[in-house]
Design a protein around this motif. Structure first.
Motif, PDB file in Angstrom:
ATOM      1  N   ILE A   2       0.849  -1.197   0.000  1.00 34.83           N
ATOM      2  CA  ILE A   2       0.000   0.000   0.000  1.00 34.83           C
ATOM      3  C   ILE A   2       0.879   1.239   0.000  1.00 34.83           C
ATOM      4  O   ILE A   2       1.856   1.322   0.766  1.00 34.83           O
ATOM      5  N   THR A  14      -0.027   5.314   0.412  1.00 38.09           N
ATOM      6  CA  THR A  14      -1.133   6.241   0.679  1.00 38.09           C
ATOM      7  C   THR A  14      -0.658   7.683   0.559  1.00 38.09           C
ATOM      8  O   THR A  14       0.416   8.044   1.041  1.00 38.09           O
ATOM      9  N   SER A  41       4.218   4.282   2.849  1.00 30.67           N
ATOM     10  CA  SER A  41       4.066   2.989   2.200  1.00 30.67           C
ATOM     11  C   SER A  41       4.354   1.875   3.186  1.00 30.67           C
ATOM     12  O   SER A  41       5.058   2.052   4.187  1.00 30.67           O
ATOM     13  N   LEU A  76       2.795  -4.764   6.480  1.00 24.90           N
ATOM     14  CA  LEU A  76       1.342  -4.798   6.615  1.00 24.90           C
ATOM     15  C   LEU A  76       0.922  -5.970   7.484  1.00 24.90           C
ATOM     16  O   LEU A  76       0.082  -5.830   8.378  1.00 24.90           O
ATOM     17  N   TRP A  92      -6.802   5.435   3.652  1.00 24.29           N
ATOM     18  CA  TRP A  92      -5.544   5.286   4.382  1.00 24.29           C
ATOM     19  C   TRP A  92      -5.279   3.806   4.577  1.00 24.29           C
ATOM     20  O   TRP A  92      -6.198   2.986   4.566  1.00 24.29           O
ATOM     21  N   TRP A  93      -4.004   3.466   4.813  1.00 20.31           N
ATOM     22  CA  TRP A  93      -3.650   2.050   4.979  1.00 20.31           C
ATOM     23  C   TRP A  93      -4.361   1.411   6.174  1.00 20.31           C
ATOM     24  O   TRP A  93      -4.590   0.198   6.198  1.00 20.31           O
ATOM     25  N   THR A 130      -7.364  -0.862   5.205  1.00 24.53           N
ATOM     26  CA  THR A 130      -7.019  -2.206   4.736  1.00 24.53           C
ATOM     27  C   THR A 130      -6.587  -3.090   5.900  1.00 24.53           C
ATOM     28  O   THR A 130      -7.040  -4.232   6.039  1.00 24.53           O
TER      29      THR A 130
END
Length: 548
Positions: free
Chosen positions: A43, A45, A55, A61, A90-91, A94
């Motif tokens: 990701i 953003t 990132s 993540l 935004w991350w 997710t």
């Protein structure tokens, strides 16, 4: 406890036999990505308010998802509990969905434009246990609103503020504490793992009864759409997906949140749509796929006239939410290598139809595409007899990605014994099976790809002391598809009413700005049938003539 749905054993058996459902979870695909592509960007953003971007690799993540999942469990989120969030692109959005899957919770994404009027009903009906919000976004204090709602809602135990400080800080609560060291996460996730038919997403959609309905999806219904969608568009892990549409909308959720994880590809997220800044993002990240409603395509086509060389990575643009004007396709083609993909779908299914990358460009203008694998369409007459190609009638859909019911409203499901769901749209099919949506029987206006709950807003306006009668209809708009037009008649003795009067009235009642009328027409009497029902088709005709 698992949430009750309308899913039947017969449907499950049929979908398994078809090969459409395989009980794979999105977290399974995350784990595959960590194994084979740990250092690949998952990701990126971009925040428009301060110009920053961040990132995460797939390994990073996964670490955050593990910690957040253990943290949510530590906060008391049980299997089957609803976690609501009102987050921009935004991350954290997710990661939150993946974390919820890990512990068997249900994510309830809510559009950032919603205010107390909309949220009060949704959070209460969902009995949300946790509500995650930004501190301030686009000048609005979401944290203060969320805290106010928490004081009203008995089920809401925890508000978490991204970028906040103090006891309800998202970072302090979920990220800075090493929750994964305080519990056996492998055992926790094994115990909490949801089945493929357990609800993982609760997404509210605007209905015709005045209140939103909570659409329930499972891993099987969602993933049985993602897989054939990726195959039809020829997508792989070397693609980068640019998503400026809200992740809290089904389009953004499916293709900006889920699709990249499934592909082991990179998602590039823009939190507020700004066309000039989007050019900079595309130049830097070189995405191959962009998705959005017609206004996004119109703005990119406009930017391409001056910045075409910066946009050459865009090979595909999937456009949904309204018919695509032919001049817009031609304008985009002049400066971009982009193939325009037309699509039609709904919250209850995701995209049901798309054109194919190899189709003649005219298909994207004149049709809404072919059904994806595992999905079927039929057009009927008013007696439910299937019509031949070329004839218009009510549109029905059935198949693997069809949702499993409306939350706490099983009686509204509407699916018949053969699995057909009434879409509320009017359409016709051609000889090759391509569909064209020709109208809507549902009383909904679609502005920039977002459904406006007409009855709800009309009910609010009926409380205005000057209004005798009101009807809201869509006024055609080249960029947004439709804008909301209010037709009203006034009570006896009232001389005038302005658009500013009614928008101020709705704002006082905390109705989001995007749901408020942008045009006002005052009539002595609204057109009615002999039985007294307002003839909205006449008002739609009048609204259309006003822009002709």
């Amino acid at each position: 406890m698992p949430i009750e749905t309308n899913l039947t054993p017969e449907r499950r058996q049929a979908m398994i036999a078809l090969g459409a459902w395989n009980d794979m979870l999105l977290t399974d695909y995350l784990e595959e990505a960590v194994t084979s592509a740990a250092d690949r960007q998952a990701i990126v953003t971009y925040r428009m308010a301060d110009g920053t971007h961040a990132s995460l690799t797939y390994a990073q993540l996964n670490e955050k998802v593990t910690r957040m999942a253990a943290g949510l469990a530590g906060l008391g989120v049980a299997k089957g509990d609803v976690v609501s969030c009102q987050l921009p692109n935004w991350w954290q959005m997710t990661a939150l969905h993946l974390a919820c899957i890990r512990i068997g919770a249900v994510l309830n994404p809510l559009m950032p434009i919603f205010r107390e009027h909309e949220l009060r009903f949704m959070l209460a009906q969902a009995e949300s246990k946790v509500f995650v919000v930004p501190g301030v976004f686009r000048g609005f204090d979401h944290a203060a609103m969320a805290r106010g709602l928490k004081a009203e809602l008995t089920a809401l135990e925890q508000v978490l503020v991204v970028g906040g400080e103090g006891p309800d800080s998202f970072e302090n609560t979920l990220l800075e504490r090493a929750w994964e060291r305080e519990t056996d996460t492998a055992a926790l996730f094994r115990e909490r793992r949801p089945g493929g038919d357990d609800v993982v997403q609760l997404l509210y959609t605007s209905g015709t009864t005045g209140k939103p309905k909570g659409v329930m999806h499972t891993s099987n219904t969602l993933m049985s759409h993602i897989r054939p969608f990726a195959t039809r568009l020829g997508l792989g892990n070397d693609d980068t997906v640019f998503m400026p549409s809200p992740l809290a909308h089904q389009l953004g959720f499916l293709y900006g949140l889920m699709l990249p994880v499934y592909l082991q590809a990179t998602a590039v997220l823009q939190d507020t749509w700004k066309p000039a800044e989007a050019v900079d993002i595309i130049r830097a990240e070189r995405p191959s796929l962009m998705l959005g409603s017609t206004p996004f395509l119109a703005d990119i086509a406009e930017q391409a006239e001056a910045h075409g060389p910066d946009l050459q990575s865009l090979k595909l643009f999937m456009c949904a939410g309204a018919p695509i004007p032919s001049p817009l396709v031609e304008k985009a083609a002049r400066n971009l290598p982009t193939r325009i993909i037309s699509a039609w779908g709904m919250t209850e299914n995701g995209a049901v139809t798309t054109t194919r990358p190899g189709d003649d460009p005219s298909r994207a203008v004149h049709t809404d595409g072919l059904p994806l694998p595992f999905m079927e369409l039929k057009v009927t007459d008013l007696e439910s007899n299937t019509l031949p190609p070329g004839q218009e009638g009510p549109l029905y859909v059935r198949g693997a990605s069809l949702f499993v019911g409306y939350f706490k409203q099983p009686e509204l499901y509407g699916v018949d014994a053969e699995g057909w769901f009434p879409t509320g749209d009017l359409a016709r099919l051609d000889e090759q099976g391509y569909v064209r949506i020709t109208g809507r029987s549902k009383d909904v206006v679609i502005r920039g790809g977002e459904n406006i709950p007409i009855v709800d807003i009309e009910n609010a306006l009926y409380q205005h002391p000057a209004i005798q009668a009101v009807a809201l209809v869509g006024r055609p708009d080249e960029r947004l598809g439709e804008r909301l037009c209010a037709y009203v008649s006034l009570k006896e003795g009232i001389e005038s009413l302005t658009l500013a009067d009614i928008t101020a009235f709705l704002s006082e009642r905390q109705v989001t700005r995007q749901y408020q009328p942008e045009f006002l027409v005052v009539l002595d009497e609204l057109p009615r049938t002999p039985s007294g029902k307002i003839q909205k088709f006449k008002l739609r005709e009048q609204a259309g003539q006003s822009v002709a």
